[in-house]
Design an enzyme around this catalytic site. Sequence first.
Site, PDB file in Angstrom:
ATOM      1  N   ARG A  36      31.783  18.580  60.851  1.00  9.60           N
ATOM      2  CA  ARG A  36      33.065  19.105  61.330  1.00  9.60           C
ATOM      3  C   ARG A  36      34.062  17.979  61.631  1.00  9.60           C
ATOM      4  O   ARG A  36      35.268  18.165  61.483  1.00  9.60           O
ATOM      5  CB  ARG A  36      32.847  19.986  62.563  1.00  9.60           C
ATOM      6  N   GLY A 357      26.367  29.576  58.758  1.00  4.68           N
ATOM      7  CA  GLY A 357      25.545  28.378  58.956  1.00  4.68           C
ATOM      8  C   GLY A 357      24.424  28.195  57.963  1.00  4.68           C
ATOM      9  O   GLY A 357      24.274  27.123  57.365  1.00  4.68           O
ATOM     10  N   GLY A 380      31.955  32.765  62.946  1.00 10.22           N
ATOM     11  CA  GLY A 380      32.567  34.013  63.409  1.00 10.22           C
ATOM     12  C   GLY A 380      33.947  34.223  62.833  1.00 10.22           C
ATOM     13  O   GLY A 380      34.342  35.343  62.496  1.00 10.22           O
TER      14      GLY A 380
END
Length: 400
Positions: A36, A357, A380
């Site tokens: 990330r 994931g 999400g």
Amino acid sequence: MAKLTVEDLQLEGKKVLMRVDFNVPIKDGVIGNDNRIVAALPTIKYVIEHGGRAILLSHLGRVKKEEDKPGLSMRPVAERLSNLLNKPVTFVPTTEGKQLEDAIAKLQNGQVLVMENTRYEDVEDGEYVKRESGNDPELGKYWASLGDVFVNDAFGTAHRAHASNVGISANMEQAAAGFLMEKEIKFIGGAVDNPAHPFVAILGGAKVSDKIGVIDNLLGKADKVIIGGGMTYTFYAAKGIKIGNSLVEEDKIDLAKEIIEKAGDKLVLPVDSVVAEKFSNDVESKVVENDIPDGYMALDIGPKSVELFKNVLQDAKTVVWNGPMGVFEMSNYAEGTLEIGKFLGTLSDATTIVGGGDSTAAVQQLGVADSLTHISTGGGASLEYLEGKTLPGIAAISEK
């Protein structure tokens, strides 16, 4: 209307507030996976190369009590970012006040500052007050006052209205998307709103209840919806196929019947399963077609299902994949997920989008991530976007 992007902003000499998604796994101060952080580098580099003063905000984990704070500090993240940028990064161990304001005032063009975990604001005097995650208007206003322009590059939190995304946007004249956010809007938003056909969705995971909104939305848009993972067996039960001890949501069987009736031949279910007597990697497994024997549970799709799914996918022009085909974390039951990931990497004429994931981990493990069009950084957020929901973090970005 198209969204304003970082390339539309005048950055020279500006204090650029950037909401990034640095919610990385950390244990004992050591970062487990920095994907990330790496994903945010293009936007950060663009800002500093164009003379901006980058002020980065991110949450990290869930801070619900004072004792959570030491293990969820952004300091290790700032250090990793410094290594990745190969330049100093100022870390400020607070989210409000003179220390932060003074550090920002000292920033020069092309420099980077990381402030402390925004969710530190969720705990005050030992109480869980949710200022950040509750979008406290005064907090959003305060953070907005620290910068001149705002860039939101955190798609992973776009489905949440927090002070550090929606709250800041509400108090800025210009709120723009970073490159990562722009890609998510382009690919996932594009797949939902205007896909090239044939459009095939692959949905896996354990529960129908987690994906019902996505299934319902995509049945109206996709040419085929492939179902895998544990939720398969709620659909099996709805069709009267024996499921043995497989995972089932009893209260969703009627809903699964409705979906089957509505979908017709659009819905593609597995035709065989890898089964075992225990949820374990250390017991013997076997492949069975359709009915699962008593005493056995299904833990992956079987080889005939893999071939069926490949046949459905081979002519696709748009593919969206969210969720594993089996218990991917156990090697004996990872084959279905890995085979689908490998096959997607061969679809050179299709737009291939992966989110979630386990599916993301699968394509990275296979080394095919670079041959796919887009790997989403939001779990999400991806799901809610695929459901067709308006995401607050995206809605708050200015239109061009």
